[in-house]
Design a protein around this motif. Sequence first.
Motif, mmCIF file in Angstrom:
data_model
loop_
_atom_site.group_PDB
_atom_site.id
_atom_site.type_symbol
_atom_site.label_atom_id
_atom_site.label_comp_id
_atom_site.label_asym_id
_atom_site.label_seq_id
_atom_site.Cartn_x
_atom_site.Cartn_y
_atom_site.Cartn_z
ATOM 1 N N ILE A 1 0.843 -1.199 0.000
ATOM 2 C CA ILE A 1 0.000 0.000 0.000
ATOM 3 C C ILE A 1 0.881 1.253 0.000
ATOM 4 N N ALA A 2 1.939 1.236 0.832
ATOM 5 C CA ALA A 2 2.841 2.391 0.874
ATOM 6 C C ALA A 2 3.399 2.687 -0.506
ATOM 7 N N MET A 3 3.763 1.606 -1.223
ATOM 8 C CA MET A 3 4.423 1.838 -2.510
ATOM 9 C C MET A 3 3.459 2.167 -3.625
ATOM 10 N N SER A 4 2.206 1.716 -3.486
ATOM 11 C CA SER A 4 1.268 2.013 -4.555
ATOM 12 C C SER A 4 0.639 3.397 -4.362
ATOM 13 N N ILE B 1 4.003 6.746 5.367
ATOM 14 C CA ILE B 1 4.895 5.893 4.571
ATOM 15 C C ILE B 1 5.820 5.095 5.480
ATOM 16 N N ALA B 2 6.390 5.783 6.484
ATOM 17 C CA ALA B 2 7.334 5.130 7.391
ATOM 18 C C ALA B 2 6.669 3.977 8.134
ATOM 19 N N VAL B 3 5.456 4.235 8.658
ATOM 20 C CA VAL B 3 4.764 3.201 9.431
ATOM 21 C C VAL B 3 4.421 2.001 8.549
ATOM 22 N N LEU B 4 3.969 2.262 7.329
ATOM 23 C CA LEU B 4 3.563 1.175 6.438
ATOM 24 C C LEU B 4 4.760 0.324 6.006
ATOM 25 N N LEU B 5 5.893 0.981 5.764
ATOM 26 C CA LEU B 5 7.052 0.252 5.243
ATOM 27 C C LEU B 5 7.921 -0.351 6.338
ATOM 28 N N ALA B 6 7.810 0.174 7.561
ATOM 29 C CA ALA B 6 8.738 -0.215 8.630
ATOM 30 C C ALA B 6 8.863 -1.729 8.835
ATOM 31 N N PRO B 7 7.743 -2.466 8.998
ATOM 32 C CA PRO B 7 7.918 -3.902 9.279
ATOM 33 C C PRO B 7 8.699 -4.616 8.185
#
Lengths: 270, 283
Positions: free
Chosen positions: A86-89, B10-16
């Motif tokens: 989701i972050a990347m899209s 963005i940071a929270v979504l990508l962190a894991p």
Amino acid sequence: MTRPKFSWLGLVAVCVLIGTVLPFLVIIPSSFTSGAYLTFPPQGFSLEWYARILDRPEFVHAFGFSLQLASVTAVLATIIGTLAAIAMSKYSFPGKAAVNGALLSPLVLPALILGIALLMLFSRIGIAGTFIGLLLAHLLITVPFVIRLVLTGLSGFDYNIEKAASILGASPLRVFWTVTIPLIKPAIFSGGIFAFLVSFDNVTISLFLVSNKQTTLPIVIFNYIQDSLDPMIAAVSTIVIVVSLVPIVLIERFYGLSKLFGLSERSETP
Amino acid sequence: MTIFSRRAAIAVLLAPALVLLLGVFILPMFSMFVTSLTSPEGGLGLDSYARFFTDGYYWGVLGKTATIGAITAVATLVLGYPVALFMARSDGWVRGVITFVVIVPHLVSVVIRNFGWLMVLGDNGVINSALMSLGWIQRPLQLLYNEFGTIVGFVDSFIAYMILALAASLYNEDPNLARAGSILGAGRLRRFLTITLPLSLPGILSGLVLVFSLVISSFITPILLGGPRVTVMATLTYQQILITLDWPFGTAISFILLATTLLVVTVVTRAFETKRYKEVFGA
């Protein structure tokens, strides 16, 4: 529609395909033999060898362990992978292409090398041969699949729908749960199931990370068939095949296997 | 997004995913590479790499690995091409069923598929008992615990990759080309040789490179179907890591294996891109 007609190409193709399913055509019937030895064709019919598995605690334990490991892997991989996708899209940010490449890179390296690297790290920090070690390793090789699948699912996603929902007063979390997630559910679901399958059937990485007590079913089979072949191991293998087949059929129904492997479903008729 | 700023989201979504990547992939890979550079006396050195390249035995293992990889790659091409072509020439449910049959075996554990081949190729296996009951042979053929058995297992393991690579490029062929060829009087074979085959060259190449690199790093099949007599780079690595426990040497071999893969991929891709391939596809 054209009537099916004989073609040499089709005949050759079918022969090759029979070759690729030959292992299953031999294993599954042999597991129902009533004879004492592993033979093909099997003699008679009985479920005796399935019952015998229950006398072997190492198989029963490994089966439970594998199911547990694959389930936890599937759930966590789905969460981690979906969030990243989701972050990347949804957002563009500096270095996005590099992050995307890095996140998918564990699939490019041979499993042999990953297994060794993880064995060395895990023995240093004391989690080699534990559930948590195997879980981390399986997450590493399943998260990229989930990311790829969910990214594909999101590729046509219209983020104006999210905006509309938040204009109408929905909180970000509510937008996420009631708008975003339901729209990409097939991709998320398939990602999770595929993660289960990859974890449940993995040998190459697991082999470096199991211990005598904490071991998976494919590893027990791997060790067993190096010494002896009997109808009981055919029965165990049949169970593995069936447990693997269920997720495969689910993915085919909800998502399409050929899409998973990057083949377009479009027909070539002009 | 009132609570979170864009950057925080963005940071929270990508962190894991990034923590996992860093801790369980980048860090261990780096430390593994350092281990391969550790000399027996402690300290850094290229001893393990030197040991490999100064011993003819290890060169032999590398050569055998590359040979098995090349034979398997060509065998999957020869056997897989008809299947891919048939997939491309059919449509609707036929194509769906074939795709399913190609992919499904590949999703079941390699251990199970190799077990099936043990039953097929063994001394009392399906092939030997059939040939003996027909009276064609007196003693069982040695089909297992040698290079032949290993290659059979590899072909079965990786033919799906080849078929999918070929199918992907065959699906893109414009059927009008074949019609044009036919109108101009070209027969079936000529249409195949001058239209379909050249157009599928990218698929052939990527299939060959893919299968080769998958084969040379596999160790389960050589252990189960090759037995102790078949030593390839991957089984050598496996022995050094899990049995001899010589980690510097084991990791050095696995990096030599990785370098071989990269070398072959680069050389093959370059070589073909600069020749006719490039003219045809305007890469």
